[in-house]
Write an enzyme that holds these catalytic residues in place. Structure first.
Site, PDB file in Angstrom:
ATOM      1  CG  HIS A  21      11.904  -3.580   0.545  1.00  0.00           C
ATOM      2  ND1 HIS A  21      10.686  -3.446  -0.080  1.00  0.00           N
ATOM      3  CD2 HIS A  21      11.918  -2.646   1.527  1.00  0.00           C
ATOM      4  CE1 HIS A  21      10.002  -2.476   0.494  1.00  0.00           C
ATOM      5  NE2 HIS A  21      10.725  -1.971   1.463  1.00  0.00           N
ATOM      6  CG  HIS A  77       7.483   4.049   7.796  1.00  0.00           C
ATOM      7  ND1 HIS A  77       7.948   5.005   6.950  1.00  0.00           N
ATOM      8  CD2 HIS A  77       7.792   2.869   7.210  1.00  0.00           C
ATOM      9  CE1 HIS A  77       8.496   4.437   5.899  1.00  0.00           C
ATOM     10  NE2 HIS A  77       8.430   3.141   6.026  1.00  0.00           N
ATOM     11  CD  GLU A  79      10.756  -0.277   5.093  1.00  0.00           C
ATOM     12  OE1 GLU A  79       9.700   0.331   4.868  1.00  0.00           O
ATOM     13  OE2 GLU A  79      11.248  -1.103   4.304  1.00  0.00           O
ATOM     14  CG  ASP A  81      13.681   2.839   4.068  1.00  0.00           C
ATOM     15  OD1 ASP A  81      13.082   2.414   5.064  1.00  0.00           O
ATOM     16  OD2 ASP A  81      13.091   3.237   3.035  1.00  0.00           O
ATOM     17  CG  HIS A 143       5.111   0.033   3.005  1.00  0.00           C
ATOM     18  ND1 HIS A 143       5.962  -1.044   2.938  1.00  0.00           N
ATOM     19  CD2 HIS A 143       5.909   1.088   3.274  1.00  0.00           C
ATOM     20  CE1 HIS A 143       7.202  -0.649   3.118  1.00  0.00           C
ATOM     21  NE2 HIS A 143       7.206   0.634   3.325  1.00  0.00           N
ATOM     22  CG  ASP A 162       8.002   4.569   2.478  1.00  0.00           C
ATOM     23  OD1 ASP A 162       8.941   5.370   2.375  1.00  0.00           O
ATOM     24  OD2 ASP A 162       8.129   3.434   2.948  1.00  0.00           O
ATOM     25  CE1 TYR A 191       9.061   3.596  -2.708  1.00  0.00           C
ATOM     26  CE2 TYR A 191       6.752   3.552  -2.091  1.00  0.00           C
ATOM     27  CZ  TYR A 191       8.087   3.629  -1.742  1.00  0.00           C
ATOM     28  OH  TYR A 191       8.442   3.728  -0.415  1.00  0.00           O
ATOM     29  CG  HIS A 224      11.994   6.489  -0.624  1.00  0.00           C
ATOM     30  ND1 HIS A 224      13.263   6.214  -0.194  1.00  0.00           N
ATOM     31  CD2 HIS A 224      11.190   5.660   0.086  1.00  0.00           C
ATOM     32  CE1 HIS A 224      13.223   5.272   0.738  1.00  0.00           C
ATOM     33  NE2 HIS A 224      11.980   4.927   0.931  1.00  0.00           N
TER      34      HIS A 224
END
Ligand code: FEO
Length: 396
Positions: A21, A77, A79, A81, A143, A162, A191, A224
């Site tokens: 992040h 999602h 994001e 990454d 999230h 996630d 996490y 992850h």
């Protein structure tokens, strides 16, 4: 690496990653960006990797499958990454549809400014791949607004995005192969505390919904880190526990100091707490010298916290302000707090800290403690007394 005969882990293990992040979150154990290739009559890929590894990812994927044979690219999602390699993949997987939630289509368009071939899905929708099918379970705000999980029948794999993941780099694919289990669970907790905790209420509901679906989950494949195949019930139970006002018998003291006065205060208060509650774990962190993500993890697991800073000009020290801001963003509930700190001529510090704590949902102890210049022996004794009273206020 194969998870089952039909499902392959197309991973980028990022051994070097130390901040995530941007520069916000520490990742001492590195991480991995987990993508999954499903081969059936139709071919699907779930998620990609972060953009710096896009070419490497595409090259690895090409060794497994001809890209124009891919039918579906499922985005759990958007994001970056996980979606960073999407532009490159879409360019080459010419026959693939992007499967995502309605919010996912919005975020993907927001990031990549392309009107790709989207097919949006919602909770309960199914996608047949031939022998097996995928059921989608939206999990908004776990999230991200577009987060969704996918359950693959036949192989009984829940792709959890996630949720339930950890930043943990390892060549060992599965939880039962990980040597240091304690560290694995610490990373899962870290996490949760830093990323999922602000959405705890939604997490409980979603996990309960997941349990009520009675899916025969044999494997939880996260976005992850390590994949769960042995401790499935344990990690799900942990998530229920962590998202439900979690606290251990711990008080965490976070302070910053200029000339050791506030440090001495912190240590005297800690002695006071320990003198009346021997079983309570008391931990001290100088916020200027400790990692914020680790402090957040300790705050998350505590029943109470104490925050200390000297007055600095008309405010507080910047490391204290930074950790308070981060704590505020977590929306923690059911925890108690108090403030302390030294000052020279303006005792503004505790008022500023108290306002922060109150606005962050903590139950505030009616007393704060402040010392002018540096605490003498008599004041040290008073600080110990303050620690005792705070421990009594917090309770066991
Ligand atoms: Fe791992 Fe929320 O991206």
């Amino acid at each position: 690496m194969k998870i089952t005969e039909n499902v392959t882990w197309i991973v980028k293990i990022d051994w070097e990653l130390r901040k995530f992040h941007g520069e916000q979150l520490s990742t001492y154990k590195g991480s991995s960006y987990n993508s999954y290739l499903i081969r059936d009559e139709k071919i699907a890929i779930i998620d990609t990797v972060w953009k710096p590894f896009a070419e490497e990812f595409i090259s690895n994927l090409k060794q497994q499958v001809e890209l124009d044979k891919i039918d579906y690219i499922i985005v759990t999602h958007a994001e970056p990454d996980h979606s960073g390699a999407l532009p490159l993949l879409v360019e080459q997987a010419k026959n693939a549809k992007i499967i995502c939630s309605a919010n996912g289509a919005k975020s993907i368009k927001g990031y990549y400014h392309k009107d790709w071939n989207f097919q949006t899905v919602k909770s309960g929708d199914k996608l047949s791949l031939g022998k097996n099918e995928i059921t989608f379970i939206e999990a908004p705000m776990l999230h991200w607004p577009d987060t969704m999980m996918c359950f693959l029948s036949g192989d009984n794999i829940l792709f959890s995005s996630d949720v339930l993941g950890q930043h943990y780099a390892s060549y060992e694919l599965f939880d039962d192969k990980v040597e240091d289990k304690e560290l694995l669970y610490y990373e899962a907790l870290k996490y949760f505390a830093n990323i999922i905790a602000p959405f705890s209420k939604k997490t409980i509901k979603k996990i309960e919904e997941l349990i009520s679906l009675n899916l025969p989950i044999d494997t939880i494949a996260t976005a992850h880190g390590i994949i769960w195949r042995k401790d499935i019930k344990t990690i799900i139970d942990k998530y229920l526990e962590w998202s439900n006002g979690y606290k251990e018998n711990q008080i965490t003291i976070v302070y910053d100091t200029m000339y050791d006065s506030t440090r001495k205060m912190a240590e005297s208060i800690a002695e006071g707490i320990k003198s009346v509650d021997k079983d309570c774990v008391v931990k001290l962190f100088n916020s200027a010298r400790s990692d914020n993500s680790d402090i957040i993890t300790e705050v998350f697991r505590s029943k109470a916290i104490l925050i200390g800073s000297p007055t600095y000009n008309n405010g507080i020290l910047n490391s204290t302000a930074a950790i308070l801001e981060e704590i505020k963003g977590l929306s923690l509930e059911g925890k108690k707090a108090a403030s302390f700190g030294s000052y020279g001529w303006s005792p503004a510090n505790v008022k500023i800290i108290n306002e922060f704590l109150q606005n962050s949902g903590f139950e505030l102890f009616e007393e704060s403690v402040k010392t002018q210049w540096s605490p003498n022996q008599e004041e040290m004794t008073k600080l110990m007394e303050f620690g005792k009273k705070f421990a009594e206020f917090v309770g066991k």
